[in-house]
Write an enzyme that holds these catalytic residues in place. Structure first.
Site, short mmCIF file in Angstrom:
data_model
loop_
_atom_site.label_atom_id
_atom_site.label_comp_id
_atom_site.label_asym_id
_atom_site.label_seq_id
_atom_site.Cartn_x
_atom_site.Cartn_y
_atom_site.Cartn_z
N LYS A 99 1.00 -1.22 0.02
CA LYS A 99 0.04 -0.21 -0.21
C LYS A 99 1.10 1.30 -0.04
CE LYS A 99 -4.02 -1.95 0.24
NZ LYS A 99 -3.90 -3.39 0.08
C1 LIG Z 1 -5.25 -4.38 0.87
C2 LIG Z 1 -6.76 -4.17 0.93
C3 LIG Z 1 -7.38 -4.82 1.98
C4 LIG Z 1 -7.06 -5.43 3.26
O1 LIG Z 1 -5.59 -5.22 3.68
P1 LIG Z 1 -4.85 -5.87 4.43
O2 LIG Z 1 -3.94 -4.87 5.30
O3 LIG Z 1 -3.88 -6.66 3.32
O4 LIG Z 1 -5.39 -6.97 5.18
C5 LIG Z 1 -8.89 -4.42 2.39
N1 LIG Z 1 -9.52 -3.69 1.17
C6 LIG Z 1 -8.76 -3.24 0.16
C7 LIG Z 1 -9.64 -2.61 -0.85
C8 LIG Z 1 -7.47 -3.60 0.05
O5 LIG Z 1 -6.98 -3.19 -1.30
#
Ligand SMILES: *Cc1c(COP(=O)(O)O)cnc(C)c1O
Length: 397
Positions: free
Chosen positions: A186
């Site tokens: 992210k």
């Molecule tokens: C990455 C993501 C998540 C989950 O995040 P994690 O930290 O990997 O559990 C949830 N929703 C969206 C849209 C994402 O891109």
């Protein structure tokens, strides 16, 4: 998008602060920590960044969505409206609480279609979960109106749109609760982590207790704390928070690079008449984490993806054929492959999914190409990339 591309001295400094005193836990051990409370500091910084009164850090984005829903009382018997195009975490979180995911179409924003949401509202609807996909957003004004009219929660999953804004407000801060992920890929990363943000003090207190076994966090003797309700462990560690603290301090720099790169790529394809861009709602500004565009149909999109692969243009996807993000490939959900029994209510709520078609979603997701925007690209590299993309697309058309 991935903030890890630019790890540097600031991340090391905050991490070393934690390692030097040895307290990896965010709560307690006050005498040992030399005044370092990285998780608390990160919460304060996020509160400022996202212009929201309360922030609760948790262990992942999936945990953030789960904790946000739990904090607002979502559970058995409730329906939660969510998009057909999202990450699997959306239905995982809803189902973990025993609630029923109700999948509805997306439109050319690549996010929830307000008309489809309106049609999906029933007396059992408790929340609308809008997922701000690929750096941009749904038509938030229309969704707010629907949520208000039917007195349901609006929960924003802004995991993929950190730093995007709608009418000047940070994405995540518009709904009753907002969720972020700081997982490894992210825009802000701390390895694994997430956050719930809200202006509602009760939801915040619920999130604070729920994510730490229901501890009330009153006083400074953990052993003496009471448990007003049942909780779970969704805590973040000080090590993760330390990296996150460095990353969020650098968010303005990351956003500037992302937006510059997005604009260069858009310009490169702007004069190909068969290429159109995703709709960004009026008043919206993308975070620049991704570059999204549409081709005339699925067949061309697939050919362009092949062309990109052969031509060395990496990190681009057509999500129609993707395992993680689109309903077509979610067989484990459609066939309810669960390790443990699932309530009849949830089973009944999902029964229709195996045969239901989502034509509007297919129409947009089938023609879409989504490319990750990297922070490490130089301006020259992005220009060369844009030119190559244009050449490959023209050759396919
Ligand atoms: C990455 C993501 C998540 C989950 O995040 P994690 O930290 O990997 O559990 C949830 N929703 C969206 C849209 C994402 O891109």
């Amino acid at each position: 998008m991935p903030g890890f591309e630019l790890f540097g001295d600031l991340e090391r400094k905050h991490l070393n602060d934690v390692l030097e005193n040895g307290v990896l836990m965010r709560y307690g051990f006050d005498a040992m920590r030399n005044g370092h409370y990285k998780a608390k500091e990160l919460e304060n910084k996020l509160s400022e960044t996202f212009q929201t009164n309360h922030v609760q850090l948790v262990s992942s984005g999936t945990a953030a969505v789960t904790v946000a829903l739990a904090s607002a009382g979502v559970g058995a018997g409730h329906e939660v409206i969510m998009p057909t195009f999202t990450f699997v975490a959306s239905f995982e979180a809803i189902m973990a609480l025993g609630a029923i995911p109700v999948l509805v179409d997306v439109d050319d924003t690549l996010c929830l279609n307000p008309k489809a949401v309106q049609e999906a509202i029933t007396p059992k609807t408790k929340a609308i979960m809008v997922v701000q996909m690929c750096g941009s957003m749904a038509n938030m004004g229309a969704l707010q109106t629907i949520a208000q009219k039917h007195n349901v929660l609006l929960v924003e999953d802004a995991c993929q749109a950190i730093g995007g804004t709608y009418k000047g407000k940070p994405l995540g801060s518009i709904g009753h609760l907002g969720c972020f992920s700081f997982d490894f890929v992210k825009t802000i990363t701390c390895g694994e982590g997430g956050a719930v943000i809200t202006n509602n003090e009760q939801y915040y207190l619920n999130a604070d207790h729920y994510s730490d076994h229901g501890h009330d966090h009153i006083g400074n003797d953990r052993g003496a704390e009471t448990h007003p309700f049942l909780g779970y462990n969704f805590r973040i560690s000080e090590l993760h928070a330390a990296v996150g603290l460095a990353q969020v301090q650098r968010l303005p720099e990351f956003l500037q690079i992302q937006k510059r790169n997005l604009n260069i790529l858009k310009e490169a394809l702007a004069n190909i008449k068969e290429v159109t861009f995703r709709t960004v709602p009026q008043g919206g500004e993308e975070s620049g984490a991704f570059f999204n565009f549409f081709l005339p149909n699925l067949e061309t999109a697939r050919k362009v993806i092949d062309g990109f692969k052969n031509g060395g243009v990496d990190a681009c996807w057509n999500y129609f054929d993707n395992n993680w993000h689109y309903i077509r490939k979610w067989d484990h959900l459609k066939q309810l492959k669960s390790l443990y029994p699932i309530s009849k209510e949830v089973k009944d709520g999902l029964k229709h999914l195996e045969t239901k078609s989502f034509e509007m979603s297919d129409h947009y997701i089938g023609r879409n190409i989504s490319c990750l925007i990297k922070l490490s690209w130089t301006e020259e590299e992005v220009r060369a990339r844009g030119q190559k993309m244009a050449e490959i697309i023209k050759a396919v058309l």
